[in-house]
Scaffold this active site. Structure first.
Site, PDB file in Angstrom:
ATOM      1  N   ASP A 153      46.691  31.497 -29.751  1.00 19.01           N
ATOM      2  CA  ASP A 153      46.778  32.668 -28.943  1.00 19.01           C
ATOM      3  C   ASP A 153      45.712  32.192 -27.615  1.00 19.01           C
ATOM      4  O   ASP A 153      44.782  31.245 -27.458  1.00 19.01           O
ATOM      5  CB  ASP A 153      46.066  34.458 -29.175  1.00 19.01           C
ATOM      6  CG  ASP A 153      47.326  34.571 -30.054  1.00 19.01           C
ATOM      7  OD1 ASP A 153      48.643  34.502 -30.123  1.00 19.01           O
ATOM      8  OD2 ASP A 153      47.059  35.297 -31.140  1.00 19.01           O
ATOM      9  N   HIS A 184      51.926  28.248 -28.679  1.00 19.32           N
ATOM     10  CA  HIS A 184      50.932  29.523 -28.271  1.00 19.32           C
ATOM     11  C   HIS A 184      52.231  30.363 -29.301  1.00 19.32           C
ATOM     12  O   HIS A 184      51.918  31.562 -29.651  1.00 19.32           O
ATOM     13  CB  HIS A 184      51.816  30.128 -26.797  1.00 19.32           C
ATOM     14  CG  HIS A 184      51.020  31.225 -26.680  1.00 19.32           C
ATOM     15  ND1 HIS A 184      50.504  31.708 -27.219  1.00 19.32           N
ATOM     16  CD2 HIS A 184      51.062  32.200 -25.678  1.00 19.32           C
ATOM     17  CE1 HIS A 184      49.679  33.089 -26.931  1.00 19.32           C
ATOM     18  NE2 HIS A 184      50.067  33.386 -25.109  1.00 19.32           N
TER      19      HIS A 184
END
Length: 451
Positions: free
Chosen positions: A427, A423
């Site tokens: 995304d 992450h």
């Protein structure tokens, strides 16, 4: 008799050293050319090193457990023939001594003087199992390790770097005792080094031998070298990458029917099994071309986008450990080429015949948890990659089928795709769209495909 010097071979593009695990031959043994003489471990794979020439093993120059640089001499082989080459052996040993003395000279030069630490921590930097083991044994915390400057590829900390740092750190107290006018300056540099003794008991705690306090009927099993290496890498990956996992269910009925049609003919023609794995890899390679930012790695604050699509596939070994060989340029292979590559890597992995090059250069990884009957999983990313996909078991389910005449209930084949991603750079939108695109390629598989 001629004397031939056997050196540590280069076992991969990024491999600079190897650890001698076991000598398969003893001094005085007769060996044939290309016969395995010793086992060597790198940070990627264990492999056997063959003799460069037949003869008698006259001398072993390194012990089991020694870490040896590529190109350094490891043994002397006495071959049959004239003794004309004998004087060449001492000459060959002379230049080999230079690399051995260089680290010692470098360490001596820095002993008693502080190694300049990095201004910012090198977060996300890869550390070899050798460096991590030294750090644990010496009580160097991960926080302190990130401030050590590295001279290796992409700024990695080498064995020489950490040993030089240790020489500097252990020599610092004696130096500090002489000048009494610099207590404040010494105090400024102390926190990082002083943190190590405090962290040392915690870092060393997992390695304490099991005490007799274990209750019940238990068996104590020592981890083998590969399991320890896997454990270190998995812990590092979870520490480095904030993992997020997205799931998609895919209707793979067309693929199941197509494989059932072709698998017997393919087995008869090629002598190999036609599995689902090459089809999964083909779909992933196509999706990577659609979303190239999933095919990246992270180096500190820099993102490296890889032009080559090298897909790793997790292979279960008979020992229970996992190994991940890579299919280089998977997007350039057709389905038949992928099938042969998958079968070759899987077979050589189970026979412990993979080379370091087979394990190097991966940019994305797939793990077939469905082969164990699991419907889904949350795989851990292979550093320094940023994503990995687990494909689950294929199960029959009743489903609504849309037709021009209306909706019908039918039996279809479904599977779950689990996509774990880093992450920091991937995304939810990219991670989710990527796994959905892989599912689309699987669902729209052309049943008229030939192989």
């Amino acid at each position: 008799m001629a004397l031939v010097e056997m050196v540590m071979p280069k076992m991969g593009e990024s491999i600079m050293e190897g650890t001698v695990l076991k000598w398969l031959k003893n001094v005085g043994d007769t060996i044939e050319q290309d016969e395995s003489v010793l086992e060597v471990a790198t940070d990627k794979v264990d492999t056997e090193v063959p003799a460069i020439q037949g003869g008698i093993l006259k001398e072993i120059l390194v012990k089991e457990g020694d870490v040896v640089a590529v190109g350094a001499p490891i043994a002397i082989i006495s071959t049959n023939g004239e003794d004309t080459a004998a004087p060449a052996a001492p000459a060959a040993e002379a230049p080999a001594a230079a690399p051995q003395t260089a680290p010692a000279q470098a360490a001596a030069a820095t002993t008693g003087s502080s190694v300049a630490k990095l201004d910012q921590p090198a977060s996300g930097r890869f550390y070899s199992p050798l460096v991590l083991n030294i750090a644990r044994e010496e009580g160097i915390s991960m926080q302190e390790l990130e401030y050590i400057p590295g001279t290796g590829k992409e700024g990695r900390v080498s064995k020489k770097d950490i040993m030089t740092y240790l020489e500097s750190r252990t020599g610092a107290p004696a130096q500090a005792a002489a000048p009494q006018a610099q207590p404040q300056a010494q105090a400024v540099q102390a926190p990082a080094a002083a943190a190590a003794p405090v962290a040392q008991p915690q870092a060393a705690a997992p390695q304490v031998k099991p005490a007799a306090s274990y209750g019940g009927n238990v068996e104590i099993i020592e981890m083998d070298r590969m399991r320890k290496m896997i454990a270190d890498r998995m812990v590092d990956s979870k520490r480095i990458s904030p993992h997020v996992t997205s799931f998609v269910e895919a209707d793979v009925t067309n693929i199941v029917n197509w494989r059932n049609k072709w698998k017997d003919a393919y087995k008869k023609r090629e002598g190999e099994n036609l599995t689902f794995t090459p089809i999964f890899i083909d779909a992933i390679a196509k999706a990577i071309k659609d979303f190239p930012m999933i095919n990246v790695s992270v180096d500190g604050g820099t993102i490296i986008r890889h032009k080559d699509i090298n897909i790793g596939m997790a292979v279960a070994l008979p020992s229970g450990n996992l190994i991940v060989p890579n299919i280089k340029n998977a997007d350039q292979l057709n389905l038949n080429g992928l099938t042969k590559k998958v079968n070759d890597l899987a077979n050589r992995g189970r026979m412990n015949k993979l080379t370091p090059d087979d394990l190097a250069g991966g940019t994305y990884t797939v793990s077939n948890v469905g082969s164990f009957g699991n419907v889904m999983g949350t795989p851990i990313i292979m550093q320094p990659q940023v994503a990995i996909m687990a494909v689950g078991a294929i199960k029959k389910k009743p489903a609504v089928i849309e037709t021009p005449e209306g909706d019908l209930i039918g039996i279809r084949h479904f599977m779950y795709l689990s996509h774990s991603y880093d992450h920091r750079v991937v995304d939810g939108s990219l991670g989710g769209m990527f796994v959905r695109r892989v599912a689309d390629y699987l669902e729209n598989f052309d049943v008229n495909t030939t192989i």
